[in-house]
Scaffold this motif. Sequence first.
Motif: not given
Length: 221
Positions: A176-183
């Motif tokens: 989930n942190k990776i997904v948010i960072g990918a934004l």
Amino acid sequence: MITLKFRHNKYGIGLSYKLEFKLKIIVIGLVAGLISSIGVSALIVMVEKVTFVPTGAFYLVLMLTLTKTSLYSIYMIAAGLGIHFAAGGLIGIVMVLPLLLHNRNKRNASRILDKYAPVYGLCFGFGLWLILFLPITYLMIVPALNGIKDSPTITQQDPTGRVAFLVIGDVLSIQNKIVIGALAFNMFYGLLAAIIIDSYYRRYLDNADRDSTQHVRIPNP
């Protein structure tokens, strides 16, 4: 007969100009997408260095999804990097589609793009993250990582031997942190690409105007 010949030549010239315009705009989008992908890749490497993640981990996971294997060489990382660049170039072409579809008033389109390029880039990056990145992550990458049973650790190798490990469980625990960072990465890509497209498009129109003013038509005798 002279009139018919003139009309035919005028049609041919107009057709070739339209084709040239479309090809140049496509090239602009391709170049902008490639440059932006290089910028995103540089940011990814910086984050991997700061967080002590093995260099190329992003491309390891990408190749894991495509090849279904957990052991990679430096050449597999290079292949993942190439796929990333190719995707970035194609997405850059998608970004210039509005210029191709609405090309009757090029100067008006240029003024609008010049004014709203950052907004367009950020919105495009958000849409890219929402429409492309999220489905690929949750429908392809996460199931592929969960499907690894025998080798829960991705091994990164170079020509000298094993150099680093990436534990899949660690990746899944922070997905989930990776997904948010990918934004942030996607919006950075869109912003940079939009600025480059705006710059190249204005330069193209300026050169086209300069060439048209210097062109001297010689009337037929």
